[in-house]
Design an enzyme around this catalytic site. Structure first.
Site, PDB file in Angstrom:
ATOM      1  CB  ALA A  51      -0.970  -0.011   1.177  1.00  0.00           C
ATOM      2  CB  ILE A  52       4.373   1.895  -0.447  1.00  0.00           C
ATOM      3  CG1 ILE A  52       4.500   1.036   0.809  1.00  0.00           C
ATOM      4  CG2 ILE A  52       5.322   3.095  -0.404  1.00  0.00           C
ATOM      5  CD1 ILE A  52       4.152   1.679   2.080  1.00  0.00           C
ATOM      6  CG  HIS A  54       7.294   2.287  -4.073  1.00  0.00           C
ATOM      7  ND1 HIS A  54       7.922   1.973  -2.888  1.00  0.00           N
ATOM      8  CD2 HIS A  54       6.537   1.209  -4.393  1.00  0.00           C
ATOM      9  CE1 HIS A  54       7.556   0.754  -2.513  1.00  0.00           C
ATOM     10  NE2 HIS A  54       6.715   0.270  -3.406  1.00  0.00           N
ATOM     11  CB  VAL A 184     -11.144 -14.041 -20.126  1.00  0.00           C
ATOM     12  CG1 VAL A 184     -10.691 -14.225 -21.564  1.00  0.00           C
ATOM     13  CG2 VAL A 184     -11.897 -12.727 -19.948  1.00  0.00           C
ATOM     14  CB  ILE A 354       1.729  -4.663 -13.687  1.00  0.00           C
ATOM     15  CG1 ILE A 354       1.427  -4.565 -15.189  1.00  0.00           C
ATOM     16  CG2 ILE A 354       1.673  -3.306 -13.013  1.00  0.00           C
ATOM     17  CD1 ILE A 354       2.299  -3.602 -15.965  1.00  0.00           C
ATOM     18  CB  SER A 356       6.523  -3.555  -6.317  1.00  0.00           C
ATOM     19  OG  SER A 356       6.643  -2.331  -5.660  1.00  0.00           O
ATOM     20  CB  SER A 360       3.609   3.821  -7.357  1.00  0.00           C
ATOM     21  OG  SER A 360       3.902   3.051  -6.229  1.00  0.00           O
ATOM     22  CB  CYS A 420     -13.059  -1.921  16.301  1.00  0.00           C
ATOM     23  SG  CYS A 420     -13.346  -3.455  17.147  1.00  0.00           S
ATOM     24  CB  CYS A 460     -19.961  -4.951  13.069  1.00  0.00           C
ATOM     25  SG  CYS A 460     -18.322  -5.243  12.382  1.00  0.00           S
TER      26      CYS A 460
HETATM   27  C1  LIG Z   1       3.732  -8.414  -1.810  1.00  0.00           C
HETATM   28  C2  LIG Z   1       3.494  -7.248  -2.747  1.00  0.00           C
HETATM   29  C3  LIG Z   1       3.741  -5.940  -2.334  1.00  0.00           C
HETATM   30  C4  LIG Z   1       3.555  -4.877  -3.213  1.00  0.00           C
HETATM   31  N1  LIG Z   1       3.694  -3.590  -2.758  1.00  0.00           N
HETATM   32  C5  LIG Z   1       3.511  -2.572  -3.610  1.00  0.00           C
HETATM   33  C6  LIG Z   1       3.606  -1.230  -3.139  1.00  0.00           C
HETATM   34  O1  LIG Z   1       3.745  -0.970  -1.945  1.00  0.00           O
HETATM   35  N2  LIG Z   1       3.529  -0.229  -4.042  1.00  0.00           N
HETATM   36  C7  LIG Z   1       3.358  -0.465  -5.366  1.00  0.00           C
HETATM   37  O2  LIG Z   1       3.360   0.477  -6.151  1.00  0.00           O
HETATM   38  N3  LIG Z   1       3.182  -1.733  -5.842  1.00  0.00           N
HETATM   39  C8  LIG Z   1       3.227  -2.767  -4.972  1.00  0.00           C
HETATM   40  N4  LIG Z   1       3.039  -4.045  -5.414  1.00  0.00           N
HETATM   41  C9  LIG Z   1       2.663  -4.261  -6.802  1.00  0.00           C
HETATM   42  C10 LIG Z   1       1.190  -3.939  -7.026  1.00  0.00           C
HETATM   43  O3  LIG Z   1       0.382  -4.447  -5.988  1.00  0.00           O
HETATM   44  C11 LIG Z   1       0.784  -4.546  -8.375  1.00  0.00           C
HETATM   45  O4  LIG Z   1       1.682  -4.086  -9.345  1.00  0.00           O
HETATM   46  C12 LIG Z   1      -0.611  -4.171  -8.801  1.00  0.00           C
HETATM   47  O5  LIG Z   1      -1.555  -4.396  -7.785  1.00  0.00           O
HETATM   48  C13 LIG Z   1      -0.966  -4.985 -10.048  1.00  0.00           C
HETATM   49  O6  LIG Z   1      -2.260  -4.660 -10.435  1.00  0.00           O
HETATM   50  P1  LIG Z   1      -2.936  -5.433 -11.642  1.00  0.00           P
HETATM   51  O7  LIG Z   1      -4.227  -4.740 -11.895  1.00  0.00           O
HETATM   52  O8  LIG Z   1      -1.963  -5.569 -12.753  1.00  0.00           O
HETATM   53  O9  LIG Z   1      -3.153  -6.922 -11.116  1.00  0.00           O
HETATM   54  P2  LIG Z   1      -4.278  -7.520 -10.140  1.00  0.00           P
HETATM   55  O10 LIG Z   1      -4.614  -6.614  -9.050  1.00  0.00           O
HETATM   56  O11 LIG Z   1      -3.825  -8.891  -9.781  1.00  0.00           O
HETATM   57  O12 LIG Z   1      -5.547  -7.610 -11.074  1.00  0.00           O
HETATM   58  C14 LIG Z   1      -5.695  -8.583 -12.079  1.00  0.00           C
HETATM   59  C15 LIG Z   1      -7.150  -8.958 -12.139  1.00  0.00           C
HETATM   60  O13 LIG Z   1      -7.354  -9.816 -13.249  1.00  0.00           O
HETATM   61  C16 LIG Z   1      -8.331 -10.752 -12.899  1.00  0.00           C
HETATM   62  N5  LIG Z   1      -8.197 -11.903 -13.787  1.00  0.00           N
HETATM   63  C17 LIG Z   1      -7.141 -12.738 -13.888  1.00  0.00           C
HETATM   64  N6  LIG Z   1      -7.381 -13.676 -14.817  1.00  0.00           N
HETATM   65  C18 LIG Z   1      -8.604 -13.423 -15.331  1.00  0.00           C
HETATM   66  C19 LIG Z   1      -9.405 -14.053 -16.316  1.00  0.00           C
HETATM   67  N7  LIG Z   1      -9.001 -15.147 -16.984  1.00  0.00           N
HETATM   68  N8  LIG Z   1     -10.628 -13.543 -16.572  1.00  0.00           N
HETATM   69  C20 LIG Z   1     -11.073 -12.444 -15.914  1.00  0.00           C
HETATM   70  N9  LIG Z   1     -10.350 -11.816 -14.962  1.00  0.00           N
HETATM   71  C21 LIG Z   1      -9.120 -12.286 -14.670  1.00  0.00           C
HETATM   72  C22 LIG Z   1      -8.043 -11.060 -11.442  1.00  0.00           C
HETATM   73  O14 LIG Z   1      -9.185 -11.580 -10.781  1.00  0.00           O
HETATM   74  C23 LIG Z   1      -7.623  -9.703 -10.902  1.00  0.00           C
HETATM   75  O15 LIG Z   1      -8.697  -9.007 -10.312  1.00  0.00           O
HETATM   76  C24 LIG Z   1       3.160  -5.121  -4.539  1.00  0.00           C
HETATM   77  C25 LIG Z   1       2.883  -6.443  -4.944  1.00  0.00           C
HETATM   78  C26 LIG Z   1       3.014  -7.484  -4.037  1.00  0.00           C
HETATM   79  C27 LIG Z   1       2.628  -8.862  -4.439  1.00  0.00           C
END
Ligand SMILES: Cc1cc2nc3c(=O)[nH]c(=O)nc-3n(C[C@H](O)[C@H](O)[C@H](O)COP(=O)(O)OP(=O)(O)OC[C@H]3O[C@@H](n4cnc5c(N)ncnc54)[C@H](O)[C@@H]3O)c2cc1C
Length: 498
Positions: A51-52, A54, A184, A354, A356, A360, A420, A460
């Site tokens: 949740a940062i 960066h 999908v 995508i 970390s 951000s 809470c 709750c």
């Molecule tokens: C431990 C950890 C710490 C992190 N800390 C940070 C941080 O502090 N700051 C920062 O900037 N980044 C951080 N990141 C990275 C950041 O969280 C990710 O880069 C970001 O959330 C990726 O988003 P996204 O939308 O690409 O993927 P996701 O949030 O995974 O979204 C992908 C979506 O696609 C859906 N999906 C997948 N397959 C299908 C399908 N076949 N059909 C339909 N839907 C599908 C999934 O259900 C999901 O909702 C961190 C990551 C991790 C794991």
């Protein structure tokens, strides 16, 4: 036929939908659909991370990650204000330690200097290298072994799921459509009517099919699998798990900044940080795993995180733990985001790998995707007055005078369901009437905080379950805790201990 279909409603898919929803084509609204396999938005990595936001000194200069991190963090700051997303610009510190072998200490200090120089090249403003005394003056609970620290004042903490929700809600208000519980399973490029040169994508889910002129792959850890449905494999995505402690508010003020250690090739390492809800977070570690959905935590992982976090802040009381969780990084076989068209698949664009700083960078990734769509032939024109604001009542944050006024207008604000976190019945009803209403207990929790506190919903939970059953005209035993299958009431008349 949709103009653009986005696979995945994590922060990247939601940011792309938000950005696209502010445009039209030839005077007509652009039609945008977002599909997700889960029963809510932000159920993948965007739900479980540090949740940062960066500052941007970490990614290599010249990489997409660096450019989009720095641009993204500026955009996130603006979005938080416009769309009422909980955030705090608290700044971050990277620590170099004086304990351990002399070469390690020296190399940690050199590492801070490298990060500082890289940050300057990446365009990160206002960084400073602090002496041991200056670092301890800012953060008295740091380990006495600190030798120096890199301060980056632009780093922020945020609510990652409210960020994703706010982007997607605003997109819906601007006319985009969201289809949940749609996995999908195949994509095909089809010819339009006979003699029509135009082709389109047929996106088939486990329930139905959607046609679209353009497709964005924002499927997180599954983005490699989606890519391979339309194009020869050109990258591989490996899920990498990171585990966390979430500690009670009693620990929430131990540090004011986000506290990092020097990064290693495995990642940014274990951090200790306040959360926007007043708790303390510690994590993540880093371990490969074979399953894209395996977010279980392990005893060994928890031990590792606690040990490493105590190196930065020795006085953390891990007995004040209220929750453990894990998130999965979408690590790729290359060290950069993959944001590009796919070979042999016109109109299909990947936002893959995508990891970390993807949270951000998300708003900047969305702008990059729009550039690709425009270059691919989508003639976008900005709408004159798109919806670009959002507000919600947060009773706990109001002054006593404002609380009284609100209760006089609507007595449901006077019924506090979550003691809470001081969350009222009316806030829960507001969330159930919002553009993306929650369907589960955790969905309500993510939107307005009941169950976030020390008792984790013990008080709750049952009342919220009733409100959900009423809203959807369901039996109480049909209400889920979170993902599909997570039933709460499994049989009548049983109770723990009988
Ligand atoms: C431990 C950890 C710490 C992190 N800390 C940070 C941080 O502090 N700051 C920062 O900037 N980044 C951080 N990141 C990275 C950041 O969280 C990710 O880069 C970001 O959330 C990726 O988003 P996204 O939308 O690409 O993927 P996701 O949030 O995974 O979204 C992908 C979506 O696609 C859906 N999906 C997948 N397959 C299908 C399908 N076949 N059909 C339909 N839907 C599908 C999934 O259900 C999901 O909702 C961190 C990551 C991790 C794991």
């Amino acid at each position: 036929m949709f103009d653009v279909l986005i696979i995945g409603c994590g922060v990247v898919g939601a940011a792309a939908a938000y950005e696209l929803s502010k445009y039209q084509i030839r005077g007509k609204a652009l039609s945008v659909a977002v599909l997700d396999k889960e029963n809510d938005v932000s159920q993948g990595t965007s739900k479980a991370n540090s949740a940062i936001i960066h500052a941007g000194y970490d990614p290599p200069h010249g990489s997409l990650m660096a450019a989009l991190n720095v641009e993204g963090s500026r955009l996130v700051r603006e979005l938080c204000v416009k769309l009422d997303i909980p955030h705090r610009q608290c700044g971050s510190l990277v620590l170099a330690f004086s304990s351990g072998p002399r070469e390690t200490c020296l190399s940690e200090e050199q590492h801070l200097r490298k990060l500082f120089e890289r940050g300057e090249r990446n365009g990160v403003p206002d960084m400073e290298i602090l002496s041991r005394d200056a670092a301890l003056a800012l953060e008295p609970n740091l380990s006495g072994d600190v030798r120096a620290a890199l301060l980056a004042p632009t780093a922020m903490i945020i609510s990652p799921w409210e960020f994703t929700l706010a982007l997607m809600e605003t997109a819906l208000r601007n006319g985009a459509e969201l289809f949940l519980n749609r996995e999908v399973i195949s994509l095909k490029r089809l010819q339009g009517k006979a003699g029509d040169a135009e082709t389109f994508w047929r996106v088939t889910t486990d329930k139905d099919s959607f046609d679209a002129r353009y497709v964005i792959n924002a499927a997180g850890v599954y983005s490699g699998k989606i890519h391979n449905m339309v194009s020869p494999q050109s990258f591989e995505i490996y899920p990498y798990r990171g585990e966390y402690y979430l500690l009670d508010k009693s620990e929430g003020k131990l540090v004011n900044h986000i506290i990092f250690q020097c990064p290693t090739p495995a990642g940014k390492g274990v951090l200790v940080a306040p959360t926007v809800h007043g708790n303390l977070i510690a994590g993540p570690n880093s371990g490969s795993c074979d399953d894209e959905d395996d977010t279980a935590v392990t005893a060994a992982g928890m031990e590792e995180v606690a040990g490493k976090a105590k190196k930065s802040v020795p006085s953390i009381n891990f007995r004040a733990n209220i929750r453990n969780f894990a998130g999965l990084r979408a690590a790729a076989d290359r060290d950069d985001f993959i944001i590009a068209g796919a070979e042999g698949a016109p109109g299909f664009f990947d936002a893959a790998g995508i990891k970390s700083p993807g949270l951000s960078a998300a708003p900047a990734i969305a702008k990059r995707l729009l550039e690709l769509l425009t270059a691919g032939g989508l003639a976008l024109e900005p709408k004159e007055h798109p919806v670009d604001t959002r507000r919600r009542v947060r009773f706990a944050d109001l002054s006593p005078g404002d609380r009284i006024k609100l209760v006089q207008k609507n007595p449901a604000y006077g019924r506090v369901l979550c003691r809470c976190e001081t969350v009222t019945e009316s806030e829960i009803l507001d969330s159930l009437a919002a553009p993306i209403p929650p369907r589960t207990l955790d969905g309500v929790k993510r939107r307005c905080n009941p169950g976030m506190g020390r008792c984790q919903g013990g008080f709750c939970g049952p009342r919220i379950l009733e409100l959900l059953a009423d809203r959807y005209n369901l039996e109480p035993e049909e209400i889920l805790q979170d993902r599909s299958g997570s039933y709460i009431l499994t049989a009548e008349g049983t109770s723990i201990g009988t």
